[in-house]
Each structure stands twice: as C-alpha cells, then as structure tokens.
Design an enzyme around this catalytic site. Structure first.
Site, PDB file in Angstrom:
ATOM      1  N   ASP A   1       0.839  -1.197   0.000  1.00 20.12           N
ATOM      2  CA  ASP A   1       0.000   0.000   0.000  1.00 20.12           C
ATOM      3  C   ASP A   1       0.872   1.245   0.000  1.00 20.12           C
ATOM      4  O   ASP A   1       1.609   1.507   0.955  1.00 20.12           O
ATOM      5  CB  ASP A   1      -0.899  -0.004   1.237  1.00 20.12           C
ATOM      6  CG  ASP A   1      -1.819   1.200   1.296  1.00 20.12           C
ATOM      7  OD1 ASP A   1      -2.986   1.076   0.891  1.00 20.12           O
ATOM      8  OD2 ASP A   1      -1.370   2.274   1.748  1.00 20.12           O
TER       9      ASP A   1
ATOM     10  N   LYS B   1      -2.861   5.973  -4.099  1.00 17.35           N
ATOM     11  CA  LYS B   1      -3.945   6.876  -3.726  1.00 17.35           C
ATOM     12  C   LYS B   1      -3.786   8.242  -4.388  1.00 17.35           C
ATOM     13  O   LYS B   1      -2.668   8.736  -4.587  1.00 17.35           O
ATOM     14  CB  LYS B   1      -3.990   7.068  -2.200  1.00 17.35           C
ATOM     15  CG  LYS B   1      -4.012   5.766  -1.422  1.00 17.35           C
ATOM     16  CD  LYS B   1      -4.020   6.026   0.078  1.00 17.35           C
ATOM     17  CE  LYS B   1      -3.683   4.752   0.828  1.00 17.35           C
ATOM     18  NZ  LYS B   1      -2.236   4.469   0.829  1.00 17.35           N
TER      19      LYS B   1
ATOM     20  N   HIS C   1      -7.633   9.594  -1.425  1.00 19.13           N
ATOM     21  CA  HIS C   1      -6.935   9.572  -0.145  1.00 19.13           C
ATOM     22  C   HIS C   1      -7.736  10.233   0.980  1.00 19.13           C
ATOM     23  O   HIS C   1      -7.784   9.715   2.097  1.00 19.13           O
ATOM     24  CB  HIS C   1      -5.563  10.249  -0.293  1.00 19.13           C
ATOM     25  CG  HIS C   1      -4.541   9.745   0.669  1.00 19.13           C
ATOM     26  ND1 HIS C   1      -3.190   9.714   0.381  1.00 19.13           N
ATOM     27  CD2 HIS C   1      -4.653   9.234   1.922  1.00 19.13           C
ATOM     28  CE1 HIS C   1      -2.521   9.215   1.408  1.00 19.13           C
ATOM     29  NE2 HIS C   1      -3.387   8.927   2.359  1.00 19.13           N
TER      30      HIS C   1
ATOM     31  N   TYR D   1       3.296   9.794  -0.347  1.00 17.99           N
ATOM     32  CA  TYR D   1       4.405   9.131   0.344  1.00 17.99           C
ATOM     33  C   TYR D   1       5.731   9.352  -0.381  1.00 17.99           C
ATOM     34  O   TYR D   1       6.797   9.102   0.182  1.00 17.99           O
ATOM     35  CB  TYR D   1       4.163   7.623   0.461  1.00 17.99           C
ATOM     36  CG  TYR D   1       2.922   7.209   1.198  1.00 17.99           C
ATOM     37  CD1 TYR D   1       2.141   8.111   1.929  1.00 17.99           C
ATOM     38  CD2 TYR D   1       2.482   5.890   1.153  1.00 17.99           C
ATOM     39  CE1 TYR D   1       0.992   7.710   2.587  1.00 17.99           C
ATOM     40  CE2 TYR D   1       1.336   5.479   1.816  1.00 17.99           C
ATOM     41  CZ  TYR D   1       0.587   6.396   2.519  1.00 17.99           C
ATOM     42  OH  TYR D   1      -0.545   5.976   3.165  1.00 17.99           O
TER      43      TYR D   1
END
Length: 282
Positions: free
Chosen positions: A49, A79, A112, A54
């Site tokens: 994930d 996401k 998200h 990120y």
C-alpha cells in the site's frame, strides 16, 4: 475464527485483497524501502500500500520488479492526493503514479481524503476502472456522510474504505455502515501512532498469556473484526511478526476486553475537524 495467510477479502466486484498488507508510509529511503518489501514478500505478504504523497511510488515499483514474484500475484494500492482532485487532474495524477510504479495497471486506487471535488475525481476513476487500468476503486478516510454524498452521482460503489482503526478508535458505527453497503473496511495505522497501545496493560496481559507480542494481539483483533490491515515496519523481525497472526486466535472474552479499550481517540487527522478543513494542499 479460522483464517489463513492466503485468504482474500472479497470485494463486491469479484476482486479481492490479502488480509495483511505492507504499508510503506514514511519509507523515504530507497534502499530501506526495497529491502523491507523484499523481506515482506519473502515472509508471505502479497499486498503493498503506497500513495502519491508518500513520495516512494518509484521505490515500490523497483521493488515489485525485483522481488521475484509474478506481478499478477501482487495487490498494489496507490492513492489520489488532495491537490489532484478534479476529473482531468485525476487522470493526470493516475498516469503519473502508474509511470512511477512502472506498471500497466493498479489493483486498487483510492481517493486519499474526502476534500475538494471528489465526485469529479470519482468519475475519472470510474473511467479508468472501466478501461481496465484499475481493477478496483475505493476511498480512504470517508465518513458515512462522505460516502452518502458520493453515492448521489456515482455509478460504481467503492469496494473499500481505508480508515484509521485500532483498539482506541474501534470505528464500530462506521464499520457497521460499511458492512451494510458491502464495502470492505481496511485499517491504516492499525497499531495506532505513538506506541501508546504497545504498553497497554490489558493487551500486554493477553499477549503474555498466549506467548505473543502486543502487536500480534492487536492485529488479530483487527482480523477477527473483519478488517484488512496494512501494518508498516522496516524492521525485518517486525515485518515477519506482523504477518504471523494466523496460527492463533483470540477468545470472545479477549475480544470483549480489547473492544472495551475504545475511546474514539484518533492519532491521525479527522476529515471533519475544523483544523483539517482549513488546510490548503499542494
């Protein structure tokens, strides 16, 4: 409750997701991230994930190419970030994520957070789903009212809602609603942030009696509640330990004791809070 490491949680569209996946939030070092994913795959993980925000989709993509597992045996999630809402913006953001991951398709793509024009974003995701570029589409951090708002224009129902969930925030009302809508609930930060739960005396007593770690007890509590979990770690021993949650079970009494820890306490953001709604995104 009998569960196996190879079990999938089935979505309403016929696709599925492994019960335990590896979260890669804050894995900012490429070598460390690639090594953590390799350790996870060797331990039996088959789901990873990530997310645009990120800033490690390229690391994840490299790891996918190097782990020695066929692509079709892995479930990869990314996401849509808050700054990319809108129909055309979503199409561009997805294309960028796919290029960074160097993949032909995503197994799961999520909104998200429920900010901005997420209805327009969802329409774009429906298009990508219908074109076969995403196998399943879902959301993250959506409360019931966000979902009900989305349903007013959606042609496809989300398969999953990824939510903050742990014994201090059991999310039972939302989970009940999601189950009524045949939407899977997936717990991010399943051990809660800050380590508070790892020193909890109730959890420690259950873990000691069973010869387990507190983290294993918490993760099994999630699984017994029907949740998919994505614990994050870069430590090989913890990555392995977090996956070793299928050869024991919790009693009804254990579950009740853990349920009683709920304080509706968030360790992350609430998308309905004034602080969150006042933020600007980039």
């Amino acid at each position: 409750m009998e569960l196996k490491a190879t079990d999938l949680k089935r979505f309403h569209n016929g696709q599925g997701i492994p019960l335990v996946g590896l979260g890669v939030w804050k894995m900012e070092d490429e070598k460390q991230a690639v090594e953590a994913i390799q350790v996870a795959v060797d331990a039996g993980y088959r789901a990873i994930d990530t997310a645009k925000v990120y800033e490690n989709e390229d690391f994840v993509g490299r790891a996918i190419r190097e782990v020695g597992i066929p692509r079709e045996d892995l479930t990869i999630t990314s996401k849509l970030w808050n700054a990319d809402h809108g129909y055309d913006e979503t199409l561009r953001a997805f294309e960028t994520s796919l290029k960074k991951l160097q993949l032909d398709y995503l197994d799961l793509y999520l909104i998200h957070w429920p900010v901005g024009d997420y209805k327009a974003s969802w329409r774009a995701m429906e298009r990508l789903y219908n074109e076969g570029l995403i196998k399943s589409i879902g959301v993250s951090n959506f409360h019931q009212h966000h979902l009900e708002n989305l349903f007013t224009t959606a042609n496809e129902k989300p398969v999953i809602d990824q939510i903050e969930m742990h014994p201090l925030l059991s999310q039972k009302p939302l989970r009940t609603y999601l189950e009524s809508q045949d939407i899977v609930h997936e717990a991010w930060s399943p051990l809660a942030k800050g380590g508070e739960l790892l020193n909890n005396p109730v959890l420690a007593s259950i873990a000691e009696a069973k010869g387990l770690t507190v983290a294993q007890v918490i993760l099994r509590w999630h699984l017994n509640n029907g949740s998919v979990i994505i614990p994050k770690s870069v430590t090989p021993e913890r990555i392995q330990s977090n996956f070793d949650v299928f050869d024991f079970d919790l009693s009804d009494e254990d579950m009740k004791r853990i349920d009683a820890l709920n304080e509706d306490k968030r360790t992350g953001s609430d998308p309905d809070s004034e602080e969150f709604l006042a933020r600007t995104w980039n």
